[in-house]
Motif scaffolding. Structure first.
Motif, PDB file in Angstrom:
ATOM      1  N   ALA B 263       0.830  -1.206   0.000  1.00 13.81           N
ATOM      2  CA  ALA B 263       0.000   0.000   0.000  1.00 13.81           C
ATOM      3  C   ALA B 263       0.863   1.255   0.000  1.00 13.81           C
ATOM      4  O   ALA B 263       0.588   2.216  -0.712  1.00 13.81           O
ATOM      5  CB  ALA B 263      -0.930   0.005   1.210  1.00 13.81           C
ATOM      6  N   LEU B 264       1.935   1.244   0.810  1.00 11.15           N
ATOM      7  CA  LEU B 264       2.781   2.430   0.902  1.00 11.15           C
ATOM      8  C   LEU B 264       3.554   2.653  -0.392  1.00 11.15           C
ATOM      9  O   LEU B 264       3.728   3.788  -0.833  1.00 11.15           O
ATOM     10  CB  LEU B 264       3.757   2.304   2.077  1.00 11.15           C
ATOM     11  N   GLY B 267       1.341   4.174  -3.516  1.00 11.82           N
ATOM     12  CA  GLY B 267       0.806   5.518  -3.595  1.00 11.82           C
ATOM     13  C   GLY B 267      -0.532   5.406  -4.283  1.00 11.82           C
ATOM     14  O   GLY B 267      -1.328   4.530  -3.969  1.00 11.82           O
ATOM     15  N   TYR B 268      -0.774   6.255  -5.270  1.00 12.32           N
ATOM     16  CA  TYR B 268      -2.054   6.179  -5.962  1.00 12.32           C
ATOM     17  C   TYR B 268      -1.865   5.626  -7.365  1.00 12.32           C
ATOM     18  O   TYR B 268      -2.351   6.155  -8.333  1.00 12.32           O
ATOM     19  CB  TYR B 268      -2.711   7.562  -5.992  1.00 12.32           C
TER      20      TYR B 268
END
Lengths: 307, 307
Positions: B263-264, B267-268
């Protein structure tokens, strides 16, 4: 019966006590020792520096900022979480339509509600954080919350959420509330179930409405559970590490807006290798936690009501 | 209307006879209906707030990254099962799953065995130091883990013989030690409630203390073991901080670490479908346990707060 009793006792206690002593008691004592050194953790040398680390901590704006954020959460999160928990539990147990000649009943389907509400409590905080990271995505089309607001014509409320200094901390606090309300619904439901129905019946006969029944009967009789729940929720609010680390910008940002004590400690130790200083933060956290627990116990005390 | 009438009405099973509607309903029927709609409305709203984000993970696990980002609320147009194999193989969730199973499997069994051994001795035998050892264990519940992780890191790193950092057995031993305080506390009070006579009968028949414990007392303690076993399983499966600090090698990561890392890093951008499938993989065992043992999970976790 006495034959071999002591050998048995020693045999059964030895292993648990060794593990517990090695991994819990000894670190607890060492934390105080390390906090008085300038240990960087890499080389073997740790010089005794007395209370220097605590002095540095006292003068550290970063730590005060993190502590302040924790205290904001400590004040807001338990109030909202326990308030919602009480409200839902009351509706589930007392708010139902009168049926089958029962004067006081819960709404139908209360088991289903409890099952769903409790769910966030059993999943990992990592998963909760990743889900909400997506909900708060600042893009007006990509972010679930922003897309929802746009769809219902509330474009003006669209926000950068975690990227916006003034709301980021409250966004993370909201996730904490979201995750724990179900726990208190179940906790308070169990406590409410033990309140004798006769008390409600008598109150209803005397013309009390639900508002009165809640504040005059339910809440006072539940006070013990509320108090314990308060301490428990407060300790969770003093943590917030995983949520902040995974969700916030930076992490701890924007501009320190979501920084919390555990994140400070973690980064000071495992990123900056200042183990002595980080241990002093650990001691400070112990003091804050203990103070909070004692104050809650002290001020929330009411005369115990037997029923 | 008198209390007597209400009580009589209440005691009737089934609907009241025709022509004499339930007195309680007659009195407050209107208020009841309005409040009932209101109660259900709010309860349904909260259920949606909890349920929709979780369902969103499920349906996103079948969408491609574009679909998740550009249309977060949309249902998947086609079921992309390859998200699951991507998560399992390319995002290493398979490895993390295996690591978690090994660590949690070992530590749940270890916690149950060592915890109930210690609790049994503390609950059933009088010997000098009994109270001291009991309170020593119970005190562990109030140590903030953040304060302990720095010394704990060095206890594991400098373990005599070999470093225990990023090893299965190291993590298992630490999980057991950190689960002991509550397990000992819970099982001690449980063993106290079991009848003494059965154990005495076994001893008279010539069973040793050890044999009595494993063949008589432990099977009798099954309900308690199930509650505390689930409590420990959920806590250890979802553990985040301890592996973050003690398990920093990627091939030894547990699920929570793996998810946080993906997840880290993302990002997007990148493969969101695989991340969502990975979250489902991490959630499924917990979901199954919760669905089967709903009551025990709820009572076990709330008992944990009311220590």
């Amino acid at each position: 019966m006495q034959h071999g009793k002591y050998r048995f006792i020693v045999g059964f206690l030895a292993l648990p006590l060794i593990l517990y002593g090695m991994f819990l008691i000894s670190p607890f004592i060492q934390a105080f020792q390390i906090s008085m050194t300038d240990w960087s953790g890499l080389s073997g040398t740790a010089n005794f520096v007395g209370l220097d680390n605590f002095e540095r901590l006292w003068e550290s704006d970063d730590f005060w900022n993190a502590l302040r954020n924790n205290v904001y959460m400590l004040v807001v999160v338990p109030v909202v979480t326990l308030g919602l928990g009480l409200f839902f539990a009351f509706m589930l147990n007392v708010g139902g339509k009168r049926r089958k000649n029962e004067v006081v009943t819960g709404v139908s389907g209360s088991k289903v509600y409890k099952f769903v509400f409790f769910f966030p409590q059993v999943i990992s905080v990592t998963i909760v954080a990743v889900i909400w990271f997506n909900i708060y995505n600042p893009d007006p089309n990509d972010g679930m919350l922003n897309a929802l607001l746009g769809a219902v014509g509330l474009d003006s409320l669209q926000n950068a959420w975690l990227g916006e200094k003034s709301v980021a901390l409250w966004c993370i606090s909201a996730v904490m509330v979201w995750g724990h309300v179900g726990f208190y619904v179940v906790l308070f439901s169990a406590a409410m179930a033990s309140i004798p129905r006769d008390i409600y019946e008598a109150a209803l006969l005397d013309g009390a409405n639900r508002f009165h029944t809640f504040f005059r009967i339910t809440l006072p009789l539940l006070w013990d559970s509320v108090q314990t729940g308060w301490v428990y929720m407060g300790i969770i609010a003093l943590d917030a590490f995983a949520l902040v680390q995974i969700m916030s910008v930076g992490p701890g940002g924007p501009d320190g807006a979501t920084d919390v004590m555990p994140l400070r400690l973690y980064q000071t130790a495992f990123r900056d290798s200042q183990f002595g200083y980080a241990s002093a933060m650990g001691i400070a956290m112990l003091v804050v936690t203990m103070t909070f627990a004692l104050l809650t116990m002290r001020f929330a005390r009411r005369e115990r009501i037997e029923f | 209307m008198t209390t007597e009438q209400i009580n009589t009405a209440r005691k009737q099973d089934g609907p009241a006879p025709a022509g004499s509607p339930a007195p309680a309903r007659k009195r407050t029927g209107g208020e009841g209906t309005v409040l009932n709609v209101f109660s259900h409305g709010i309860l349904v709203l909260w259920a949606l707030m909890v349920g929709v984000p979780l369902l969103w993970v499920l349906w996103s696990a079948f969408k491609d990254s574009n679909g998740i980002l550009s249309d977060p609320w949309g249902l998947p147009t086609s079921l992309r099962w390859e998200n699951w194999s991507n998560a399992w193989n390319e995002a290493n969730m398979g490895q993390y799953f295996l690591n978690t199973v090994i660590v949690v499997g070992g530590s749940v069994v270890g916690t149950m065995v060592l915890g109930s051994m210690a609790a049994y001795v503390l609950a059933r035998f009088t010997f000098p130091g009994n109270r001291f050892i009991y309170y020593l264990f119970v005190a562990g519940m109030s140590f903030p883990v953040f304060m302990l992780v720095i010394p704990l890191f060095f206890v594991l790193r400098d373990f005599p013989g070999t470093s225990l950092l990023a090893t299965y057995h190291g993590l298992i031993l630490v999980y057991i030690a950190y689960s002991l305080p509550f397990t000992v506390f819970f099982m001690t009070s449980f063993f106290r409630t079991l009848p003494v006579s059965v154990a005495e009968a076994a001893m008279i028949d010539g069973a040793s203390h050890t044999r009595t414990f494993f063949q008589v007392m432990l099977p009798m303690a099954k309900p308690g073991l199930i509650s505390i076993g689930i409590f420990n399983f959920l806590g250890q499966w979802n553990q985040y901080l301890l592996p973050m600090v003690l398990n920093q090698e990627e091939d030894k990561y547990v699920l929570t670490q793996g998810l946080a890392m993906i997840a880290l890093q993302q990002g997007y951008e990148n493969d969101w479908g695989a991340l969502m499938a990975g979250m489902m993989i991490a959630m499924l065992p917990v979901l199954v346990v919760y669905a089967i043992f709903q009551r025990q999970v709820q009572s076990g976790l709330t008992a944990g707060a009311l220590k």
